[in-house]
Design a protein around this motif. Structure first.
Motif, PDB file in Angstrom:
ATOM      1  N   GLY A   1     106.187  84.364 114.241  1.00 42.45           N
ATOM      2  CA  GLY A   1     107.168  85.361 113.831  1.00 42.45           C
ATOM      3  C   GLY A   1     108.368  84.740 113.144  1.00 42.45           C
ATOM      4  N   THR A   2     109.530  85.307 113.400  1.00 46.29           N
ATOM      5  CA  THR A   2     110.768  84.893 112.746  1.00 46.29           C
ATOM      6  C   THR A   2     111.877  84.783 113.780  1.00 46.29           C
ATOM      7  N   LEU A   3     113.007  84.236 113.348  1.00 45.42           N
ATOM      8  CA  LEU A   3     114.166  84.204 114.245  1.00 45.42           C
ATOM      9  C   LEU A   3     114.602  85.612 114.624  1.00 45.42           C
ATOM     10  N   GLU A   4     114.442  86.559 113.702  1.00 44.82           N
ATOM     11  CA  GLU A   4     114.782  87.947 114.024  1.00 44.82           C
ATOM     12  C   GLU A   4     113.863  88.479 115.132  1.00 44.82           C
ATOM     13  N   ASP A   5     112.575  88.103 115.086  1.00 44.04           N
ATOM     14  CA  ASP A   5     111.659  88.487 116.165  1.00 44.04           C
ATOM     15  C   ASP A   5     112.107  87.869 117.482  1.00 44.04           C
TER      16      ASP A   5
ATOM     17  N   ASP B   1     114.042  76.809 114.506  1.00 39.33           N
ATOM     18  CA  ASP B   1     113.441  77.933 113.797  1.00 39.33           C
ATOM     19  C   ASP B   1     112.165  78.336 114.531  1.00 39.33           C
ATOM     20  N   VAL B   2     111.488  79.340 113.994  1.00 40.33           N
ATOM     21  CA  VAL B   2     110.247  79.868 114.561  1.00 40.33           C
ATOM     22  C   VAL B   2     109.131  79.660 113.555  1.00 40.33           C
ATOM     23  N   ASP B   3     107.985  79.180 114.018  1.00 37.92           N
ATOM     24  CA  ASP B   3     106.846  79.028 113.112  1.00 37.92           C
ATOM     25  C   ASP B   3     106.374  80.411 112.660  1.00 37.92           C
ATOM     26  N   PRO B   4     106.042  80.578 111.378  1.00 38.24           N
ATOM     27  CA  PRO B   4     105.578  81.883 110.889  1.00 38.24           C
ATOM     28  C   PRO B   4     104.384  82.432 111.657  1.00 38.24           C
TER      29      PRO B   4
ATOM     30  N   ASP C   1     101.895  86.059 119.470  1.00 40.12           N
ATOM     31  CA  ASP C   1     103.163  85.857 118.775  1.00 40.12           C
ATOM     32  C   ASP C   1     104.311  86.436 119.591  1.00 40.12           C
TER      33      ASP C   1
END
Length: 530
Positions: free
Chosen positions: A77-81, A71-74, A30
């Motif tokens: 992670g996340t956009l914050e990651d 966006d980012v796939d869970p 990730d």
């Protein structure tokens, strides 16, 4: 290096995110895992990180079927990651390159979901829909890259849609201006977050023949080859109009400072050169895959290097690739001894080199039991040797049960056949392949002749490949033995130098003149500077 751009003097390191580092114990790598491993990349000395797709996706083709470009796939992670990773990459003095997959979306992308509602859908023309042929079959004879027809019938609307890859990956219609604008906005989304460039997936596929004519039969096809080879892809890709599309992408990147556009293009040299674009307004770096596809023969490689250098347009910057997520590992293709020679070749040729994660420690193809096969290509065309899983296995950080990649069972098997084929062991061994890569990367930074200097061929015979790199009074000779027997290279009268680096441990500083004896599987870098 202030007189050159970062993507000219730098090196690019490709990370397959599922396989680099798992930070949350689900067995899949990730973005946070990549961030945790940045000290390693800093130690190694690469200049840019290219991350394969991490966008939201049903994972029919492990991220190359995108359901949302912004966006980012869970799983990852996340956009914050992502933002934390981007910040730390730049704080470490590196650049960040993303994979961009514009040829097709997932069939679960909202655009396609709307497109297939009816023939009158506002987004119907965002994809390539056609009526059946008179016999009710596909509109033409095009073959999917993963085998079978490239057309999928849709019962609801009575038409076929085109997919160059899986049926779950419908191709976008890049002849539609609205598609282009939407994709340009996706590029800007990431550029606004500080991304330094993109590697564009299958960029030569973006435009198809306007009339969707049949591809001609390939007279050289043999039954053991992939099904796609039955036809010559005259009409399904590499169309003249694609260069306008690429120039528009390039223009989007030029709204920002110091960005790079890299194109994935599997084409012969004479067709590849067109992708630099008119007035060099196409891809900055149309990927050069010659070393991936070439026989490991010194005379042949010498010829293709010179052919490539000659073919480059005025001002066009070269690049070289030896490994990636779609090809067998270098150490498997060439063996462990020649993998060292290959490292010297990749990092001393003129142009931007791209490294694939794990090649620097000699990772090899990992056997995948049938029940653990993940690659959709292998599932579609089993037993033909197209499985890409063996080159996508987890990065080997240490010799523990899960090789330091995860505290859970990894998504693909790990390799325990060689206890020193990992980062921890090789960092401690100055003679290791990893330390050779580190030394080569340091040399590229220290010596402009190696990073941005001119390329000069040197006459050699047999298994010896030799050339010089020159820049502002610096002259460096590279001599590589691509064979398993010792050879002699006769230097020009009066030529003298000192060994800078040998991939077999020959002592640095050794004086060279006259006849140069090259051991089997040896590569040498010799400083000829007076």
């Amino acid at each position: 290096m202030s007189d050159t751009l970062w993507w000219q003097h730098g090196t690019i390191y490709q990370i397959y995110p599922r396989s680099f580092q798992d930070s949350n114990g689900d067995g899949i790598g990730d973005l946070e895992g990549i961030r945790q491993r940045l000290p390693y990349l800093t130690w190694l000395g690469v200049d840019a990180v290219w991350i394969s797709p991490f966008y939201p996706s049903p994972m029919a083709d492990f991220g190359y079927d995108v359901a949302d470009y912004c966006d980012v796939d869970p799983i990852f992670g996340t956009l914050e990651d992502f933002d934390r990773l981007s910040t730390d990459i730049h704080a470490a003095g590196m650049k960040l390159v993303l994979d961009f997959v514009p040829n097709h979306t997932s069939n679960r992308h909202p655009w396609f979901q709307e497109s297939r509602i009816s023939r009158d859908s506002a987004k119907r023309d965002w994809y390539i829909w056609r009526d059946p042929a008179p016999d009710g079959g596909p509109p033409n004879n095009w073959i999917s890259n993963f085998g079978g027809s490239a057309w999928q019938f849709d019962e609801a609307t009575g038409q076929y849609y085109y997919h160059a890859f899986l049926k779950e990956q419908p191709d976008l219609n890049w002849r539609n201006p609205e598609v282009r604008w939407a994709m340009h906005d996706a590029l800007r989304f990431w550029l606004d977050r500080g991304v330094d460039g993109f590697r564009v997936d299958v960029i030569w596929h973006l435009i198809k023949d306007q009339e969707l004519r049949d591809n001609p039969i390939n007279p050289a096809y043999e039954p053991h080859q992939r099904e796609l080879n039955r036809l010559l892809e005259v009409h399904s890709c590499d169309q003249p109009e694609v260069h306008e599309v690429i120039a528009e992408m390039r223009a989007v990147l030029e709204e920002y400072d110091d960005r790079v556009l890299i194109g994935e293009i599997y084409l012969p040299i004479e067709r590849l050169m067109a992708y630099y674009g008119s007035d060099l307004k196409g891809a900055h770096l149309p990927f050069n895959f010659q070393l991936l596809q070439s026989a490991w023969d010194a005379r042949h490689i010498d010829s293709l290097i010179q052919e490539y250098e000659t073919a480059l347009p005025e001002g066009g910057w070269p690049n070289w690739v030896l490994g990636n997520h779609d090809q067998a590992r270098i150490a498997d293709r060439l063996g462990p001894d020649q993998a060292r020679v290959a490292a010297m070749l990749l990092l001393t040729l003129r142009g931007t080199p791209t490294l694939y994660y794990g090649d620097e420690i000699g990772m090899v193809q990992v056997p995948i039991p049938p029940e653990r096969v993940q690659d959709p290509w292998e599932k579609n065309e089993p037993g033909l040797g197209f499985n890409r899983d063996p080159a996508r296995t987890p990065m080997q950080w240490d010799d523990s049960d899960r090789v330091g990649f995860s505290n859970a069972e990894p998504w693909l098997p790990v390799d325990h056949r060689e206890p020193t084929r990992n980062v921890a062991a090789q960092k401690q061994d100055r003679s290791s392949l990893l330390c050779l890569y580190k030394q080569l990367l340091e040399l590229r930074r220290q010596r402009k002749a190696l990073s941005v200097g001119r390329y000069r061929p040197v006459t050699a015979e047999g298994d010896i490949l030799a050339f010089r790199r020159e820049h502002e009074g610096e002259s460096i000779l590279i001599v590589l033995n691509l064979g398993s027997a010792a050879h002699r290279l006769m230097l020009d009268e009066g030529t003298r130098g000192r060994v800078v680096l040998s991939c077999l441990g020959r002592k640095a500083g050794e004086e060279i003149s006259g006849a140069l004896e090259i051991s089997a599987n040896e590569g040498l870098i010799v400083d000829l500077t007076n």
